[in-house]
Design an enzyme around this catalytic site. Structure first.
Site, PDB file in Angstrom:
ATOM      1  CG  HIS A 120      -2.073   0.946   1.085  1.00  0.00           C
ATOM      2  ND1 HIS A 120      -3.359   0.562   1.351  1.00  0.00           N
ATOM      3  CD2 HIS A 120      -2.154   2.243   0.702  1.00  0.00           C
ATOM      4  CE1 HIS A 120      -4.175   1.584   1.153  1.00  0.00           C
ATOM      5  NE2 HIS A 120      -3.454   2.631   0.760  1.00  0.00           N
ATOM      6  CE1 TYR A 121       4.369   6.123  -3.443  1.00  0.00           C
ATOM      7  CE2 TYR A 121       2.259   7.255  -3.280  1.00  0.00           C
ATOM      8  CZ  TYR A 121       3.627   7.291  -3.464  1.00  0.00           C
ATOM      9  OH  TYR A 121       4.245   8.496  -3.671  1.00  0.00           O
ATOM     10  CG  HIS A 122       2.717   4.757   3.100  1.00  0.00           C
ATOM     11  ND1 HIS A 122       2.875   3.413   2.797  1.00  0.00           N
ATOM     12  CD2 HIS A 122       3.646   5.032   4.035  1.00  0.00           C
ATOM     13  CE1 HIS A 122       3.847   2.906   3.526  1.00  0.00           C
ATOM     14  NE2 HIS A 122       4.334   3.874   4.292  1.00  0.00           N
ATOM     15  CG  PHE A 123       4.343  11.110  -0.507  1.00  0.00           C
ATOM     16  CD1 PHE A 123       5.105  10.386  -1.384  1.00  0.00           C
ATOM     17  CD2 PHE A 123       4.409  12.497  -0.553  1.00  0.00           C
ATOM     18  CE1 PHE A 123       5.924  11.026  -2.297  1.00  0.00           C
ATOM     19  CE2 PHE A 123       5.217  13.137  -1.461  1.00  0.00           C
ATOM     20  CZ  PHE A 123       5.982  12.396  -2.342  1.00  0.00           C
TER      21      PHE A 123
END
Length: 171
Positions: A120-123
């Site tokens: 799950h991509y996150h910044f």
């Protein structure tokens, strides 16, 4: 051996691990009534902003898309724009709260790049101050966080809502 007290970690140690197969970033926004416990600062149409429970420095937040994708290249244009807008708003809010000298902003895409939750991509938005890599980090391999996550979350929400309103629209 040096001891550094971190009582907020006890919840992690004692938690029920039966649901560990679920993605934390997918579960967190589905608990609308538990923003305090999840430390969600703001929700928009495509992303939400939450405090990192294991921060690198004071004010470390994450901008997380609702879409469960492993990389930003898998997000649609609206989610990408929202990701950047909420990252900018996170920086503005943190500047008002803590006056950092700068920021580290980025993402670890894939386990090989250091992603703890690669699916799950996150910044990450990490505030930095001149001299914040002091003797504790260099000599003791320890970071100091000067406030609780609950206090930080409440302060960020107050500034965020005053600056952008509850719906996120800049005033």
């Amino acid at each position: 051996m040096h001891n550094l007290w971190a009582p907020w970690r006890m919840d992690y140690i004692k938690r029920d691990r039966a649901g560990d197969g679920d993605c934390i970033f997918c579960v967190m926004p589905s608990c609308a009534a538990s923003d305090e416990g999840d430390l969600v600062v703001f929700r928009s149409s495509h992303t939400y902003v939450a405090l990192n429970k294991y921060p690198y420095s004071y004010g470390h937040v994450m901008v997380v898309p609702y879409a469960h994708v492993p990389s930003q290249e898998d997000l649609d244009m609206e989610a990408l724009v929202d990701l950047v807008v909420q990252t900018n708003r996170s920086m503005r809010t943190l500047r008002q709260l803590a006056n950092p000298s700068g920021f580290n902003i980025g993402a670890n895409i894939g386990a090989a790049a250091g992603a703890g939750i690669a699916a799950h991509y996150h910044f990450h938005v990490v505030p930095r101050w001149d001299g914040d890599a002091n003797f504790m980090t260099s000599v003791a391999n320890t970071r100091m966080i000067p406030d609780t996550l609950d206090n930080l979350g409440q302060a960020l929400k107050q500034i965020w809502n005053a600056s952008f309103g509850d719906d996120g629209a800049q005033e």
